[in-house]
Design an enzyme around this catalytic site. Structure first.
Site, PDB file in Angstrom:
ATOM      1  N   GLU A 177      45.243  45.067  39.458  1.00 41.79           N
ATOM      2  CA  GLU A 177      46.382  44.344  40.032  1.00 41.79           C
ATOM      3  C   GLU A 177      47.747  44.912  39.646  1.00 41.79           C
ATOM      4  OE1 GLU A 177      46.003  40.193  39.102  1.00 41.79           O
ATOM      5  OE2 GLU A 177      44.216  39.962  40.334  1.00 41.79           O
ATOM      6  N   GLU A 365      37.424  39.862  41.639  1.00 42.05           N
ATOM      7  CA  GLU A 365      37.746  38.657  40.856  1.00 42.05           C
ATOM      8  C   GLU A 365      37.890  37.473  41.800  1.00 42.05           C
ATOM      9  OE1 GLU A 365      41.146  38.691  38.244  1.00 42.05           O
ATOM     10  OE2 GLU A 365      40.587  40.619  37.373  1.00 42.05           O
TER      11      GLU A 365
HETATM   12  C1  FCB Z   1      44.031  37.816  37.478  1.00 41.34           C
HETATM   13  C2  FCB Z   1      43.888  38.764  36.318  1.00 41.34           C
HETATM   14  C3  FCB Z   1      42.872  38.329  35.296  1.00 41.34           C
HETATM   15  C4  FCB Z   1      42.922  36.825  35.055  1.00 41.34           C
HETATM   16  C5  FCB Z   1      42.868  36.072  36.352  1.00 41.34           C
HETATM   17  C6  FCB Z   1      42.865  34.578  36.204  1.00 41.34           C
HETATM   18  O1  FCB Z   1      45.262  37.980  38.079  1.00 41.34           O
HETATM   19  O2  FCB Z   1      43.518  40.049  36.781  1.00 41.34           O
HETATM   20  O3  FCB Z   1      43.091  39.076  34.124  1.00 41.34           O
HETATM   21  O4  FCB Z   1      44.009  36.500  34.294  1.00 41.34           O
HETATM   22  O5  FCB Z   1      43.949  36.454  37.155  1.00 41.34           O
END
Ligand code: FCB
Length: 461
Positions: A177, A365
């Site tokens: 990210e 994620e």
């Molecule tokens: C994302 C991050 C991860 C975690 C989640 C909840 O943006 O990549 O490290 O903090 O959010």
């Protein structure tokens, strides 16, 4: 039995997503490892940032966190018991190069070798993220991501990791990210290293774009058979109203939050037509940069949690757009005040799928934090299971509609250090009692394991 201790009914099975679909969990070094100064480990920008007053919820830090450094076997065995076959984790640059570059820590290398080897022993495929936000502090002192020298530093770091781990690790992710670490860390100052303003943000963005592609090229050269990707935060952006001002504001937010990093990596340059202020990046560009910004990634990881509603605002400089908070909209939210809005993941798969240069999309994620209650040693987190299921339904729908999405990683395995929010938001499938480090599988973790095991009992719990 209370109603919420039963998992909600779910009619999909893993094979409905295809036999090659990748099922996993994701973590990040600073959020889980602890052992912040063991042996010769160097400090990262997060080690430093947490010690500044007022930066982290209740002054908490990741010095110990859930102590994955010492408990990796227990945690990998939990994954195995839950039938999880892919584990995405990041390397701490300062654990490997205590001084950023130069001297290599053989203790740091040995730790990651232990983790990789134990994953393989448990038939779990390791996925390495090279950079999940924890730059060595010594490099930040030389300007960090705002200094173009980061290209050389990053090259040294990636080359070594590829050489040392590439014999066993074939799945690689360059950045986690970039929009979040440049935006929160170098524009808003709410994440490490706590720098603010365009003069920090724009060079950080440009160097992150270059490093992302450079990382791809180094990995390709060093491990020709590797599958190489990078990850992107993304959220569906909905205009607050159908007024043209709000629609324009939403387009700008979309360019900034969803397009800024993927488009240069595809050779399309920055989305300056939507966000003209990005033209100022020219100041940091060299003639060869346009070409060097792109790389033919094997896959991209999209990371989605929510959607954002955006409206026009005169008070926000440059962008003239602002996010309308979920609590103000009176919608269902998680503990992060993120709206629970599963169609957003479908919209993001569709959005990224529409770029011709993207070969493969994985959701690297997705997950949620809720107020978990421990009752009689059980955590009946039905809301989390429902959240995961609703997102999986959207992913399945995307596949049925012909969109290419071929993996899903839950954020995250165990409760851990959630950056500026400290330990309050718990995102894990596994509950951690931080004083004793006791792990307890939540109902959502039991459900995920049961689902992945095609309804068989968990392997050894
Ligand atoms: C994302 C991050 C991860 C975690 C989640 C909840 O943006 O990549 O490290 O903090 O959010």
């Amino acid at each position: 039995m209370p109603e919420d201790s039963e998992p909600p009914y779910f009619n999909l099975r893993p094979h409905d997503f295809g036999s090659d679909f990748v099922w996993g969990v994701s973590t990040a070094a600073y959020q889980i490892e602890g052992a912040h100064d063991i042996y010769d480990k160097g400090a990262s920008i997060w080690d430093r940032f947490v010690s500044k007053k007022g930066t982290i919820f209740q002054g908490q830090d990741g010095r110990i966190s859930c102590d994955f450094y010492h408990r990796y076997k227990e945690d990998i065995l939990l994954m195995k018991a839950m039938n999880i076959s892919h584990f995405r984790f990041s390397l701490s640059w300062a654990r490997i190069f205590p001084d950023g570059i130069g001297k290599v820590s053989e203790e740091g290398i040995a730790f990651y070798n232990r983790v990789i080897d134990f994953c393989l022993e448990c038939a779990i495929t390791p996925w390495i993220t090279l950079y999940h936000w924890d730059l060595p502090q010594v490099l930040e002192e030389k300007g960090g991501w705002t200094n173009r020298d980061i290209l050389g530093w990053f090259e040294t770091y990636i080359k070594l990791c590829a050489e040392r781990f590439g014999d066993r690790v074939k799945q690689w992710i360059v950045l986690n990210e970039p929009m979040v670490f440049t935006g929160a860390g170098y524009f808003l100052g709410v994440h490490a290293p706590g720098r603010k303003g365009l003069k920090n943000f724009l060079p950080a963005v440009h160097h992150a774009v270059l490093c992302q592609a450079l990382g791809g090229r180094i990995l390709r050269k060093t491990i020709p058979e590797a599958s190489i990707g990078s990850t992107f935060s993304c959220s569906q952006i909905t205009p607050f109203s159908d007024r043209s001002k709000d629609i324009r504001a939403a387009q700008k937010a979309d360019a900034l939050l969803n397009r800024l990093f993927i488009e240069p990596s595809l050779g399309m340059g920055y989305p300056t037509e939507s966000v003209p202020i990005l033209k100022r990046i020219e100041k940091y560009q060299k003639p060869e940069d346009l070409e060097n910004s792109s790389f033919d990634f094997d896959f991209i990881g999209i990371q989605n949690y929510t959607r954002e509603v955006v409206r026009h605002s005169y008070t926000v400089p440059y962008l003239r757009a602002k996010i309308v908070k979920a609590t103000r909209r009176k919608v269902k939210t998680t503990l992060m005040d993120w709206e629970v809005y599963p169609p957003s993941i479908y919209a993001m798969i569709a959005k990224f799928n529409a770029y011709t240069g993207i070969k493969k999309i994985l959701v690297t994620e997705n997950g949620a934090s809720f107020e978990d209650q421990v009752r009689n040693g059980e955590i009946a987190d039905r809301a989390r299971t429902e959240y995961l299921q609703a997102h999986l339904e959207q992913i399945h729908k995307a596949q049925n509609d012909g969109l290419k999405v071929s993996g899903y990683f839950v954020w995250t395995l165990t409760d851990n250090f959630e950056w500026a929010e400290g330990y309050r938001p718990r995102f894990g499938l596994v509950h951690v009692e931080f004083t004793s480090q006791k792990r307890t599988l939540k109902a959502s973790g039991k459900w995920y394991g049961y689902f992945l095991g095609l309804g068989k009992e968990l392997r050894c719990i």
